[in-house]
Scaffold this motif. Structure first.
Motif, PDB file in Angstrom:
ATOM      1  N   PRO A  66       0.816  -1.219   0.000  1.00 47.71           N
ATOM      2  CA  PRO A  66       0.000   0.000   0.000  1.00 47.71           C
ATOM      3  C   PRO A  66       0.856   1.279   0.000  1.00 47.71           C
ATOM      4  O   PRO A  66       0.542   2.238  -0.710  1.00 47.71           O
ATOM      5  N   GLU A  67       1.934   1.259   0.759  1.00 48.47           N
ATOM      6  CA  GLU A  67       2.847   2.419   0.802  1.00 48.47           C
ATOM      7  C   GLU A  67       3.515   2.642  -0.561  1.00 48.47           C
ATOM      8  O   GLU A  67       3.644   3.777  -1.026  1.00 48.47           O
ATOM      9  N   ILE A  68       3.921   1.565  -1.203  1.00 44.05           N
ATOM     10  CA  ILE A  68       4.563   1.656  -2.520  1.00 44.05           C
ATOM     11  C   ILE A  68       3.578   2.223  -3.546  1.00 44.05           C
ATOM     12  O   ILE A  68       3.917   3.141  -4.305  1.00 44.05           O
ATOM     13  N   LEU A  69       2.359   1.704  -3.552  1.00 43.20           N
ATOM     14  CA  LEU A  69       1.353   2.188  -4.504  1.00 43.20           C
ATOM     15  C   LEU A  69       1.003   3.654  -4.258  1.00 43.20           C
ATOM     16  O   LEU A  69       0.803   4.417  -5.202  1.00 43.20           O
ATOM     17  N   ALA A  70       0.945   4.060  -2.993  1.00 38.61           N
ATOM     18  CA  ALA A  70       0.662   5.463  -2.670  1.00 38.61           C
ATOM     19  C   ALA A  70       1.779   6.363  -3.186  1.00 38.61           C
ATOM     20  O   ALA A  70       1.522   7.446  -3.724  1.00 38.61           O
ATOM     21  N   ALA A  71       3.016   5.923  -3.051  1.00 39.20           N
ATOM     22  CA  ALA A  71       4.154   6.720  -3.539  1.00 39.20           C
ATOM     23  C   ALA A  71       4.132   6.836  -5.054  1.00 39.20           C
ATOM     24  O   ALA A  71       4.406   7.900  -5.615  1.00 39.20           O
ATOM     25  N   VAL A  72       3.768   5.742  -5.721  1.00 42.16           N
ATOM     26  CA  VAL A  72       3.681   5.763  -7.189  1.00 42.16           C
ATOM     27  C   VAL A  72       2.561   6.705  -7.626  1.00 42.16           C
ATOM     28  O   VAL A  72       2.737   7.522  -8.531  1.00 42.16           O
ATOM     29  N   GLU A  73       1.407   6.603  -6.966  1.00 43.26           N
ATOM     30  CA  GLU A  73       0.280   7.470  -7.318  1.00 43.26           C
ATOM     31  C   GLU A  73       0.623   8.935  -7.075  1.00 43.26           C
ATOM     32  O   GLU A  73       0.293   9.796  -7.893  1.00 43.26           O
ATOM     33  N   ALA A  74       1.290   9.228  -5.969  1.00 46.12           N
ATOM     34  CA  ALA A  74       1.645  10.613  -5.655  1.00 46.12           C
ATOM     35  C   ALA A  74       2.607  11.190  -6.693  1.00 46.12           C
ATOM     36  O   ALA A  74       2.595  12.389  -6.950  1.00 46.12           O
ATOM     37  N   ALA A  75       3.415  10.333  -7.308  1.00 44.62           N
ATOM     38  CA  ALA A  75       4.395  10.793  -8.288  1.00 44.62           C
ATOM     39  C   ALA A  75       3.893  10.694  -9.720  1.00 44.62           C
ATOM     40  O   ALA A  75       4.573  11.135 -10.643  1.00 44.62           O
ATOM     41  N   GLU A  76       2.703  10.130  -9.914  1.00 43.63           N
ATOM     42  CA  GLU A  76       2.177   9.923 -11.261  1.00 43.63           C
ATOM     43  C   GLU A  76       1.868  11.268 -11.918  1.00 43.63           C
ATOM     44  O   GLU A  76       1.226  12.129 -11.323  1.00 43.63           O
ATOM     45  N   ALA A  77       2.358  11.434 -13.133  1.00 48.75           N
ATOM     46  CA  ALA A  77       2.145  12.683 -13.858  1.00 48.75           C
ATOM     47  C   ALA A  77       1.854  12.372 -15.325  1.00 48.75           C
ATOM     48  O   ALA A  77       2.463  11.476 -15.902  1.00 48.75           O
ATOM     49  N   TYR A 122       1.697  16.988 -15.566  1.00 52.46           N
ATOM     50  CA  TYR A 122       0.978  17.515 -14.404  1.00 52.46           C
ATOM     51  C   TYR A 122       0.620  16.375 -13.463  1.00 52.46           C
ATOM     52  O   TYR A 122       0.347  15.259 -13.903  1.00 52.46           O
ATOM     53  N   SER A 123       0.598  16.657 -12.180  1.00 50.62           N
ATOM     54  CA  SER A 123       0.315  15.656 -11.162  1.00 50.62           C
ATOM     55  C   SER A 123      -1.109  15.124 -11.293  1.00 50.62           C
ATOM     56  O   SER A 123      -2.071  15.891 -11.283  1.00 50.62           O
ATOM     57  N   VAL A 124      -1.222  13.805 -11.384  1.00 52.23           N
ATOM     58  CA  VAL A 124      -2.534  13.157 -11.452  1.00 52.23           C
ATOM     59  C   VAL A 124      -3.288  13.406 -10.141  1.00 52.23           C
ATOM     60  O   VAL A 124      -4.479  13.730 -10.150  1.00 52.23           O
ATOM     61  N   GLN A 125      -2.589  13.281  -9.033  1.00 51.32           N
ATOM     62  CA  GLN A 125      -3.208  13.472  -7.731  1.00 51.32           C
ATOM     63  C   GLN A 125      -3.749  14.896  -7.585  1.00 51.32           C
ATOM     64  O   GLN A 125      -4.872  15.099  -7.124  1.00 51.32           O
ATOM     65  N   ASP A 126      -2.955  15.900  -8.011  1.00 49.29           N
ATOM     66  CA  ASP A 126      -3.412  17.293  -7.936  1.00 49.29           C
ATOM     67  C   ASP A 126      -4.618  17.528  -8.842  1.00 49.29           C
ATOM     68  O   ASP A 126      -5.550  18.252  -8.473  1.00 49.29           O
ATOM     69  N   ALA A 127      -4.595  16.925 -10.028  1.00 49.07           N
ATOM     70  CA  ALA A 127      -5.720  17.089 -10.962  1.00 49.07           C
ATOM     71  C   ALA A 127      -6.998  16.494 -10.386  1.00 49.07           C
ATOM     72  O   ALA A 127      -8.069  17.110 -10.459  1.00 49.07           O
ATOM     73  N   LYS A 128      -6.895  15.301  -9.789  1.00 46.68           N
ATOM     74  CA  LYS A 128      -8.077  14.666  -9.178  1.00 46.68           C
ATOM     75  C   LYS A 128      -8.626  15.531  -8.049  1.00 46.68           C
ATOM     76  O   LYS A 128      -9.840  15.726  -7.940  1.00 46.68           O
TER      77      LYS A 128
END
Length: 193
Positions: A66-77, A122-128
């Motif tokens: 879960p931590e790894i996936l969260a880090a990947v999602e946070a960095a997804e652009a 652009y950050s996927v997380q920021d866009a969401k």
């Protein structure tokens, strides 16, 4: 007296001492690209050997999925076209385009976090997050753009209306210091006046 041997247990191989990216991804139940991106962002260590990760590292990572996936999602652009899809899905709005993304960026709501071959990402997380918090604003933005597109005309349509070639319209626009784009009113009123 001998105990019966379970054949399934005797056929089972011990875990590999070293696992490559595909094997690690399979063991963790995630995709190979997520492993590679997790390495890039530091959520997964670099390979221990030229062939991959040692067993103890793979076992330790299994408890951190879960931590790894969260880090990947946070960095997804993503680039503007894919971010438009992210915004549309997050806000439940159809028809979001890269033009809308560019307007959102110009307003300072999204910022470039990386680039790929010279294109901003652009950050996927920021866009969401922005889309979830500003869905009504996004709906209005898309509606305004659609109204503008329906009421305006492209340069080819303008050339046809004038009976000119596209290059003639472009030349006149340059001579008059006009930016390329759509015409809000009849091009004859703009270019011939």
């Amino acid at each position: 007296m001998t105990q019966p041997v379970d054949e399934a247990q005797t056929d089972k191989k011990p875990p590999a001492a070293v696992v490559n990216g595909g094997e690690l991804a399979a063991e963790l139940g995630i995709e190979v690209w997520q492993i590679m991106r997790a390495v890039e962002v530091g959520a997964v260590p670099q390979r221990c050997t030229g062939k991959g990760w040692r067993r103890e590292v793979a076992d330790e990572l299994a408890g951190r999925v879960p931590e790894i996936l969260a880090a990947v999602e946070a960095a997804e652009a993503f680039g503007a076209n894919r971010i438009a899809g992210v915004l549309a899905e997050a806000a439940g709005v159809e028809g979001v385009t890269r033009t809308d993304v560019e307007l959102i960026v110009e307003a300072g709501h999204l910022v470039e976090v990386d680039e790929y071959k010279g294109w901003p990402l652009y950050s996927v997380q920021d866009a969401k997050q922005w889309a979830a918090e500003h869905a009504d604003e996004l709906v209005s933005m898309v509606a305004e753009r659609r109204t503008w597109v329906e009421a305006s005309m492209e340069i080819g349509e303008a050339a046809e209306e004038l009976g000119w070639s596209v290059s003639e319209v472009q030349r006149m626009m340059r001579e008059r210091g006009m930016n390329p784009g759509r015409f809000a009113v009849s091009p004859a009123r703009i270019l011939l006046c």
